[in-house]
Design a protein around this motif. Sequence first.
Motif, PDB file in Angstrom:
ATOM      1  N   VAL A  89      36.830  18.095  51.455  1.00 54.83           N
ATOM      2  CA  VAL A  89      36.293  17.886  52.802  1.00 54.83           C
ATOM      3  C   VAL A  89      36.555  16.441  53.194  1.00 54.83           C
ATOM      4  O   VAL A  89      36.241  15.521  52.437  1.00 54.83           O
ATOM      5  CB  VAL A  89      34.768  18.166  52.856  1.00 54.83           C
ATOM      6  CG1 VAL A  89      34.228  17.941  54.260  1.00 54.83           C
ATOM      7  CG2 VAL A  89      34.461  19.571  52.368  1.00 54.83           C
ATOM      8  N   GLU A  90      37.120  16.264  54.382  1.00 58.24           N
ATOM      9  CA  GLU A  90      37.347  14.905  54.885  1.00 58.24           C
ATOM     10  C   GLU A  90      36.917  14.830  56.344  1.00 58.24           C
ATOM     11  O   GLU A  90      37.122  15.771  57.120  1.00 58.24           O
ATOM     12  CB  GLU A  90      38.818  14.505  54.737  1.00 58.24           C
ATOM     13  CG  GLU A  90      39.024  13.045  55.041  1.00 58.24           C
ATOM     14  CD  GLU A  90      40.335  12.473  54.523  1.00 58.24           C
ATOM     15  OE1 GLU A  90      40.627  11.330  54.895  1.00 58.24           O
ATOM     16  OE2 GLU A  90      41.046  13.140  53.758  1.00 58.24           O
ATOM     17  N   SER A  91      36.333  13.701  56.705  1.00 59.53           N
ATOM     18  CA  SER A  91      35.852  13.496  58.069  1.00 59.53           C
ATOM     19  C   SER A  91      36.999  13.387  59.053  1.00 59.53           C
ATOM     20  O   SER A  91      38.014  12.752  58.765  1.00 59.53           O
ATOM     21  CB  SER A  91      35.021  12.206  58.147  1.00 59.53           C
ATOM     22  OG  SER A  91      33.872  12.315  57.366  1.00 59.53           O
ATOM     23  N   VAL A  92      36.805  13.998  60.204  1.00 59.83           N
ATOM     24  CA  VAL A  92      37.712  13.836  61.338  1.00 59.83           C
ATOM     25  C   VAL A  92      36.916  13.042  62.359  1.00 59.83           C
ATOM     26  O   VAL A  92      36.211  13.605  63.199  1.00 59.83           O
ATOM     27  CB  VAL A  92      38.172  15.191  61.908  1.00 59.83           C
ATOM     28  CG1 VAL A  92      39.160  14.982  63.058  1.00 59.83           C
ATOM     29  CG2 VAL A  92      38.786  16.058  60.824  1.00 59.83           C
ATOM     30  N   GLY A  93      36.944  11.741  62.223  1.00 62.02           N
ATOM     31  CA  GLY A  93      36.117  10.873  63.062  1.00 62.02           C
ATOM     32  C   GLY A  93      34.648  11.175  62.823  1.00 62.02           C
ATOM     33  O   GLY A  93      34.246  11.547  61.716  1.00 62.02           O
ATOM     34  N   ASP A  94      33.862  11.022  63.867  1.00 57.49           N
ATOM     35  CA  ASP A  94      32.432  11.320  63.780  1.00 57.49           C
ATOM     36  C   ASP A  94      32.116  12.736  64.247  1.00 57.49           C
ATOM     37  O   ASP A  94      30.975  13.150  64.215  1.00 57.49           O
ATOM     38  CB  ASP A  94      31.633  10.322  64.632  1.00 57.49           C
ATOM     39  CG  ASP A  94      31.689   8.919  64.069  1.00 57.49           C
ATOM     40  OD1 ASP A  94      31.867   8.779  62.838  1.00 57.49           O
ATOM     41  OD2 ASP A  94      31.573   7.958  64.856  1.00 57.49           O
ATOM     42  N   ALA A 130      33.897  15.917  63.406  1.00 62.66           N
ATOM     43  CA  ALA A 130      34.177  17.145  62.666  1.00 62.66           C
ATOM     44  C   ALA A 130      34.543  16.870  61.214  1.00 62.66           C
ATOM     45  O   ALA A 130      34.676  15.713  60.799  1.00 62.66           O
ATOM     46  CB  ALA A 130      35.315  17.905  63.355  1.00 62.66           C
ATOM     47  N   LEU A 131      34.696  17.950  60.473  1.00 61.32           N
ATOM     48  CA  LEU A 131      35.047  17.899  59.052  1.00 61.32           C
ATOM     49  C   LEU A 131      36.200  18.864  58.804  1.00 61.32           C
ATOM     50  O   LEU A 131      36.121  20.033  59.162  1.00 61.32           O
ATOM     51  CB  LEU A 131      33.849  18.310  58.197  1.00 61.32           C
ATOM     52  CG  LEU A 131      32.577  17.489  58.390  1.00 61.32           C
ATOM     53  CD1 LEU A 131      31.367  18.239  57.861  1.00 61.32           C
ATOM     54  CD2 LEU A 131      32.718  16.145  57.715  1.00 61.32           C
ATOM     55  N   LEU A 132      37.256  18.345  58.203  1.00 62.08           N
ATOM     56  CA  LEU A 132      38.363  19.195  57.792  1.00 62.08           C
ATOM     57  C   LEU A 132      38.029  19.692  56.393  1.00 62.08           C
ATOM     58  O   LEU A 132      37.775  18.907  55.491  1.00 62.08           O
ATOM     59  CB  LEU A 132      39.673  18.416  57.778  1.00 62.08           C
ATOM     60  CG  LEU A 132      40.902  19.198  57.338  1.00 62.08           C
ATOM     61  CD1 LEU A 132      41.212  20.322  58.329  1.00 62.08           C
ATOM     62  CD2 LEU A 132      42.099  18.277  57.192  1.00 62.08           C
ATOM     63  N   ALA A 181      46.533  16.077  54.465  1.00 62.31           N
ATOM     64  CA  ALA A 181      45.275  16.171  55.217  1.00 62.31           C
ATOM     65  C   ALA A 181      45.089  14.940  56.098  1.00 62.31           C
ATOM     66  O   ALA A 181      44.709  15.059  57.267  1.00 62.31           O
ATOM     67  CB  ALA A 181      44.093  16.330  54.269  1.00 62.31           C
ATOM     68  N   ARG A 182      45.369  13.775  55.568  1.00 60.45           N
ATOM     69  CA  ARG A 182      45.200  12.541  56.359  1.00 60.45           C
ATOM     70  C   ARG A 182      46.130  12.517  57.558  1.00 60.45           C
ATOM     71  O   ARG A 182      45.755  12.052  58.635  1.00 60.45           O
ATOM     72  CB  ARG A 182      45.388  11.324  55.464  1.00 60.45           C
ATOM     73  CG  ARG A 182      44.204  11.193  54.528  1.00 60.45           C
ATOM     74  CD  ARG A 182      44.095   9.853  53.848  1.00 60.45           C
ATOM     75  NE  ARG A 182      42.878   9.855  53.039  1.00 60.45           N
ATOM     76  CZ  ARG A 182      42.865   9.712  51.734  1.00 60.45           C
ATOM     77  NH1 ARG A 182      43.980   9.513  51.069  1.00 60.45           N
ATOM     78  NH2 ARG A 182      41.722   9.715  51.075  1.00 60.45           N
ATOM     79  N   LYS A 229      46.171  13.534  63.824  1.00 62.46           N
ATOM     80  CA  LYS A 229      46.574  14.337  64.979  1.00 62.46           C
ATOM     81  C   LYS A 229      45.398  15.113  65.568  1.00 62.46           C
ATOM     82  O   LYS A 229      45.194  15.121  66.782  1.00 62.46           O
ATOM     83  CB  LYS A 229      47.681  15.304  64.568  1.00 62.46           C
ATOM     84  CG  LYS A 229      48.952  14.606  64.127  1.00 62.46           C
ATOM     85  CD  LYS A 229      49.926  15.589  63.521  1.00 62.46           C
ATOM     86  CE  LYS A 229      51.135  14.885  62.925  1.00 62.46           C
ATOM     87  NZ  LYS A 229      52.015  15.807  62.190  1.00 62.46           N
ATOM     88  N   VAL A 230      44.622  15.763  64.710  1.00 64.08           N
ATOM     89  CA  VAL A 230      43.469  16.543  65.182  1.00 64.08           C
ATOM     90  C   VAL A 230      42.407  15.614  65.773  1.00 64.08           C
ATOM     91  O   VAL A 230      41.808  15.925  66.805  1.00 64.08           O
ATOM     92  CB  VAL A 230      42.888  17.403  64.038  1.00 64.08           C
ATOM     93  CG1 VAL A 230      41.577  18.040  64.446  1.00 64.08           C
ATOM     94  CG2 VAL A 230      43.899  18.469  63.619  1.00 64.08           C
TER      95      VAL A 230
END
Length: 161
Positions: A96-101, A103-105, A122-123, A128-129
């Motif tokens: 699990v990695e944060s997509v900014g504040d 969402a979570l990928l 993923a990074r 992009k996402v």
Amino acid sequence: MIEPSLALYGEAYARVDQHLEELLEQTGVRYCLLVDRKGFVLSHKEALWAPRPPALDSVATLVASNAAATAALANMLGERTFSEQTHQGENGTLYVESVGDQALLTLIFDSSVALGKVKVYARKSIEKVGAILDEIAEMPQPELGADFSQGAVSLLDDLLG
């Protein structure tokens, strides 16, 4: 009622969905989910060869809860956040990695997939996402005036009698 913190639809949804599909193909993961911080699945992809997925709503809720708990731990240790989490079992991994504040990928894969490869791709996808989610956040919210409400009530009256 709790609602998702992001409204991902239309062209933005298609772009996010495409990035998740590419990530799936590049890494060989089984399942790829974009989850908001409240635990709602915003988008997901699964490999054609993957077995039946776990209940994605449950996975999303637990991932978001775990991220919230981890954020509290980071705060206690003087960190702003821990941006990634890895849970490794005998046969599989949850990354699990944060997509900014926003969402979570979330990626679920078996032991045949290299974690380093997953992190690299993923990074790239997160950049992009994240840009797409930032665009959505900057969009003005639609304003529905009194005319809309009156029209909707009239339509419902006509339909339901």
